[in-house]
Design a protein around this motif. Sequence first.
Motif, mmCIF file in Angstrom:
data_model
loop_
_atom_site.group_PDB
_atom_site.id
_atom_site.type_symbol
_atom_site.label_atom_id
_atom_site.label_comp_id
_atom_site.label_asym_id
_atom_site.label_seq_id
_atom_site.Cartn_x
_atom_site.Cartn_y
_atom_site.Cartn_z
ATOM 1 N N ASP A 1 23.636 32.858 43.743
ATOM 2 C CA ASP A 1 24.849 33.249 44.465
ATOM 3 C C ASP A 1 24.995 32.458 45.750
ATOM 4 O OD1 ASP A 1 25.535 35.099 42.541
ATOM 5 O OD2 ASP A 1 24.482 36.744 43.550
ATOM 6 N N ALA A 2 23.888 32.173 46.421
ATOM 7 C CA ALA A 2 23.953 31.415 47.671
ATOM 8 C C ALA A 2 24.385 29.975 47.426
ATOM 9 C CB ALA A 2 22.588 31.437 48.359
ATOM 10 N N VAL A 3 23.982 29.411 46.312
ATOM 11 C CA VAL A 3 24.345 28.027 45.999
ATOM 12 C C VAL A 3 25.814 27.915 45.621
ATOM 13 C CG1 VAL A 3 23.936 26.158 44.346
ATOM 14 C CG2 VAL A 3 22.007 27.351 45.360
ATOM 15 N N THR A 4 26.331 28.881 44.880
ATOM 16 C CA THR A 4 27.714 28.794 44.414
ATOM 17 C C THR A 4 28.724 29.399 45.389
ATOM 18 O OG1 THR A 4 27.482 30.852 43.179
ATOM 19 C CG2 THR A 4 27.027 28.796 41.990
ATOM 20 N N ALA A 5 28.295 30.021 46.465
ATOM 21 C CA ALA A 5 29.213 30.639 47.422
ATOM 22 C C ALA A 5 30.215 29.642 48.013
ATOM 23 C CB ALA A 5 28.438 31.345 48.526
ATOM 24 N N PRO A 6 29.811 28.425 48.398
ATOM 25 C CA PRO A 6 30.811 27.482 48.919
ATOM 26 C C PRO A 6 31.881 27.120 47.893
ATOM 27 C CG PRO A 6 28.623 26.755 49.514
ATOM 28 C CD PRO A 6 28.462 27.901 48.561
ATOM 29 N N LEU A 7 31.537 27.090 46.631
ATOM 30 C CA LEU A 7 32.526 26.797 45.590
ATOM 31 C C LEU A 7 33.568 27.906 45.511
ATOM 32 C CD1 LEU A 7 30.186 25.457 42.776
ATOM 33 C CD2 LEU A 7 31.549 24.142 44.392
ATOM 34 N N ASP A 8 33.132 29.148 45.671
ATOM 35 C CA ASP A 8 34.066 30.268 45.675
ATOM 36 C C ASP A 8 34.942 30.239 46.926
ATOM 37 O OD1 ASP A 8 33.110 31.252 43.269
ATOM 38 O OD2 ASP A 8 31.614 32.526 44.239
ATOM 39 N N ASP A 9 34.359 29.882 48.054
ATOM 40 C CA ASP A 9 35.100 29.852 49.316
ATOM 41 C C ASP A 9 36.204 28.800 49.299
ATOM 42 O OD1 ASP A 9 33.425 31.825 50.205
ATOM 43 O OD2 ASP A 9 32.148 30.480 51.389
ATOM 44 N N LEU A 10 35.970 27.690 48.653
ATOM 45 C CA LEU A 10 36.948 26.606 48.612
ATOM 46 C C LEU A 10 37.848 26.659 47.377
ATOM 47 C CD1 LEU A 10 34.598 23.717 49.779
ATOM 48 C CD2 LEU A 10 36.328 24.917 51.132
ATOM 49 N N ASN A 11 37.755 27.755 46.632
ATOM 50 C CA ASN A 11 38.539 27.953 45.402
ATOM 51 C C ASN A 11 38.315 26.845 44.378
ATOM 52 O OD1 ASN A 11 39.684 30.387 46.132
ATOM 53 N ND2 ASN A 11 41.370 29.395 47.210
ATOM 54 N N LEU A 12 37.119 26.300 44.330
ATOM 55 C CA LEU A 12 36.779 25.312 43.315
ATOM 56 C C LEU A 12 36.248 25.983 42.055
ATOM 57 C CD1 LEU A 12 35.049 22.655 45.578
ATOM 58 C CD2 LEU A 12 37.371 22.607 44.665
ATOM 59 N N ARG A 13 35.845 27.208 42.197
ATOM 60 C CA ARG A 13 35.373 27.992 41.057
ATOM 61 C C ARG A 13 36.039 29.355 41.140
ATOM 62 N NH1 ARG A 13 29.761 30.873 39.739
ATOM 63 N NH2 ARG A 13 30.568 32.178 41.384
ATOM 64 N N ARG A 14 36.671 29.754 40.077
ATOM 65 C CA ARG A 14 37.373 31.033 40.069
ATOM 66 C C ARG A 14 36.840 31.908 38.960
ATOM 67 N NH1 ARG A 14 43.551 28.976 41.023
ATOM 68 N NH2 ARG A 14 43.158 28.082 43.068
ATOM 69 N N GLN A 15 36.866 33.200 39.219
ATOM 70 C CA GLN A 15 36.454 34.157 38.201
ATOM 71 C C GLN A 15 37.653 34.504 37.332
ATOM 72 O OE1 GLN A 15 34.773 37.513 40.182
ATOM 73 N NE2 GLN A 15 32.988 36.398 40.904
ATOM 74 N N LEU A 16 37.405 34.695 36.050
ATOM 75 C CA LEU A 16 38.475 35.054 35.128
ATOM 76 C C LEU A 16 38.916 36.494 35.370
ATOM 77 C CD1 LEU A 16 37.132 33.462 31.844
ATOM 78 C CD2 LEU A 16 38.938 32.611 33.322
ATOM 79 N N ILE A 17 40.204 36.738 35.343
ATOM 80 C CA ILE A 17 40.737 38.081 35.511
ATOM 81 C C ILE A 17 40.779 38.726 34.125
ATOM 82 C CG2 ILE A 17 42.731 39.441 36.238
ATOM 83 C CD1 ILE A 17 43.432 37.103 38.122
ATOM 84 N N PRO A 18 40.215 39.916 33.972
ATOM 85 C CA PRO A 18 40.224 40.572 32.656
ATOM 86 C C PRO A 18 41.644 40.793 32.148
ATOM 87 C CG PRO A 18 38.717 41.677 34.154
ATOM 88 C CD PRO A 18 39.477 40.684 34.961
ATOM 89 N N THR A 19 41.819 40.724 30.839
ATOM 90 C CA THR A 19 43.119 40.855 30.203
ATOM 91 C C THR A 19 43.759 42.195 30.524
ATOM 92 O OG1 THR A 19 42.270 39.477 28.416
ATOM 93 C CG2 THR A 19 44.317 40.639 27.987
ATOM 94 N N VAL A 20 42.974 43.238 30.592
ATOM 95 C CA VAL A 20 43.495 44.581 30.882
ATOM 96 C C VAL A 20 44.195 44.593 32.241
ATOM 97 C CG1 VAL A 20 42.838 46.985 31.253
ATOM 98 C CG2 VAL A 20 41.736 45.655 29.474
ATOM 99 N N LEU A 21 43.625 43.926 33.225
ATOM 100 C CA LEU A 21 44.221 43.887 34.551
ATOM 101 C C LEU A 21 45.484 43.010 34.560
ATOM 102 C CD1 LEU A 21 41.104 43.619 36.875
ATOM 103 C CD2 LEU A 21 42.518 45.614 36.428
ATOM 104 N N LEU A 22 45.489 41.943 33.790
ATOM 105 C CA LEU A 22 46.684 41.098 33.719
ATOM 106 C C LEU A 22 47.848 41.839 33.070
ATOM 107 C CD1 LEU A 22 45.109 37.667 32.713
ATOM 108 C CD2 LEU A 22 46.100 38.306 34.918
ATOM 109 N N GLN A 23 47.562 42.672 32.083
ATOM 110 C CA GLN A 23 48.606 43.422 31.395
ATOM 111 C C GLN A 23 49.143 44.569 32.222
ATOM 112 O OE1 GLN A 23 46.811 44.528 27.712
ATOM 113 N NE2 GLN A 23 47.118 42.507 26.778
#
Length: 59
Positions: free
Chosen positions: A36-58
Amino acid sequence: MKRIVSVSLVALVLAGCNAGHSALGGVEQVRTGLGDAVTAPLDDLNLRRQLIPTVLLQA
């Protein structure tokens, strides 16, 4: 006098055993948070995004 020395020696050995176990727990804690510490900068700069579950999109 021998009794005090032997009790002190036993206490020292038991304390050493506990210190090794405590250090091992610290290593496990660092290992689990390292990814988590290594990938935190990627999340901060929006270079890596988490997928939004289909239920929430609907919704």
